[in-house]
Design an enzyme around this catalytic site. Structure first.
Site, PDB file in Angstrom:
ATOM      1  N   GLU A  43       0.843  -1.204   0.000  1.00  0.00           N
ATOM      2  CA  GLU A  43       0.000   0.000   0.000  1.00  0.00           C
ATOM      3  C   GLU A  43       0.877   1.252   0.000  1.00  0.00           C
ATOM      4  O   GLU A  43       1.877   1.331   0.697  1.00  0.00           O
ATOM      5  CB  GLU A  43      -0.907   0.000   1.229  1.00  0.00           C
ATOM      6  CG  GLU A  43      -1.844   1.206   1.288  1.00  0.00           C
ATOM      7  CD  GLU A  43      -2.719   1.237   2.529  1.00  0.00           C
ATOM      8  OE1 GLU A  43      -3.756   1.911   2.491  1.00  0.00           O
ATOM      9  OE2 GLU A  43      -2.365   0.581   3.533  1.00  0.00           O
ATOM     10  N   LYS A 112      -9.771   2.367  -2.644  1.00  0.00           N
ATOM     11  CA  LYS A 112     -10.032   1.932  -1.268  1.00  0.00           C
ATOM     12  C   LYS A 112     -11.416   2.383  -0.817  1.00  0.00           C
ATOM     13  O   LYS A 112     -11.760   3.556  -0.872  1.00  0.00           O
ATOM     14  CB  LYS A 112      -8.957   2.500  -0.341  1.00  0.00           C
ATOM     15  CG  LYS A 112      -8.975   1.945   1.072  1.00  0.00           C
ATOM     16  CD  LYS A 112      -7.751   2.464   1.830  1.00  0.00           C
ATOM     17  CE  LYS A 112      -7.612   1.855   3.203  1.00  0.00           C
ATOM     18  NZ  LYS A 112      -6.384   2.330   3.881  1.00  0.00           N
ATOM     19  N   CYS A 153      -5.852  -2.642   2.573  1.00  0.00           N
ATOM     20  CA  CYS A 153      -5.628  -2.454   3.999  1.00  0.00           C
ATOM     21  C   CYS A 153      -6.892  -2.535   4.866  1.00  0.00           C
ATOM     22  O   CYS A 153      -7.395  -3.621   5.123  1.00  0.00           O
ATOM     23  CB  CYS A 153      -4.890  -1.139   4.242  1.00  0.00           C
ATOM     24  SG  CYS A 153      -4.102  -1.045   5.880  1.00  0.00           S
TER      25      CYS A 153
END
Length: 276
Positions: A43, A112, A153
């Protein structure tokens, strides 16, 4: 194809974007030389995971980072899940992952979905939403090997999203992620194992290495977990590359012997994607 080889590049990210891209390229080349057919970056691999840096380093698509990834994928003939980078789109910035196939084609873009806004008293406070907008699409991409789900994440903490990927056919889930030294020791390996076992997938979590000169200290410990909850490969907090074999026949075996996905009581409950 029953088996293929993956590599996770746990690179040390610094405040120098040019050097970060050079390091990413070198690690990708090294992974390919060792037989990797799919390479995963962490990331926010092209700049520090810091709101000020992400705002400053955000780039449009195509940009210098994605052009490098596209060219490498084509030159080396492999799939690259390009971790994630800050993407500038009109007036917004997203935490975005780009995936390229061996022909250099962009085959997946994932923004994301769940933004990392937390406040663990006395330990860590971080608010991605101060600069980032959230994505809205679920990404499962077709490859010559299998379908692969991609998230970033904090997304891995939401079992609904991971299950939806499995229901859309994902046999591998890839998550570039930068857990920190507070949340990592507490939840990192457990979350990876649970998501792999519940969805009977190979789960690949790709972290940056820990940079103590950065304001944000990544946990590291990139890990590849199999559908039975066994570690295929892992590492510590230092810069390294881990390798693992994905055995699609083993996924089939596990799903046949312990048919969790078939045993869902869809007559009583279901998980749905809402149309917007």
């Amino acid at each position: 194809m029953g088996k293929f080889n993956v590599a996770v590049c746990q690179m040390l990210v610094t405040d120098n974007k040019k050097k970060n891209l050079e390091k990413a390229e070198a690690m990708i080349r090294e992974a390919q030389s060792q037989g990797a057919q799919l390479v995963v970056l962490p990331e926010i691999f092209n700049c520090l995971y810091n709101n000020d840096y992400m705002r400053e380093m955000a780039e449009d698509f195509p940009g210098v980072t994605t052009t490098m990834l596209r060219n490498l994928a084509k030159e080396l003939g492999l799939y690259i899940v390009g971790g994630s980078i800050p993407e500038k789109s009109k007036e917004k910035i997203f935490n975005t992952s780009y995936t390229f196939n061996p022909e250099g084609d962009l085959i997946a873009t994932y923004r994301k979905m769940h933004l990392f806004d937390i406040d663990v008293k006395g330990k860590i406070t971080f608010k991605e939403s101060d600069i980032l907008a959230s994505g809205e699409g679920i990404t499962v991409v077709d490859t010559e090997f299998c379908k692969i789900g991609i998230a970033i994440c904090y997304d891995m903490r939401f079992p609904e999203l991971m299950r939806l990927m499995a229901l859309k056919g994902a046999e591998v889930i890839v998550v570039p992620a930068a857990f920190n030294t507070t949340t990592g020791p507490a939840h990192w390996h457990d979350t990876i194992k649970i998501r792999a076992v519940d969805n009977q997938v190979y789960f690949i979590a790709a972290s940056p290495a820990r940079n103590l000169e950065s304001s944000y200290h990544a946990y590291g410990h990139s890990t590849i977990m199999n559908p039975w909850g066994e570690i295929v490969a892992t590492t510590n907090e230092e810069e390294s590359i881990i390798y693992g074999e994905i055995d699609l026949d083993y996924i089939k075996k596990v799903r046949e012997e312990l048919p969790l996905l078939k045993h869902r009581r869809t007559d009583l409950y279901r998980l749905e994607i809402l149309e917007k």
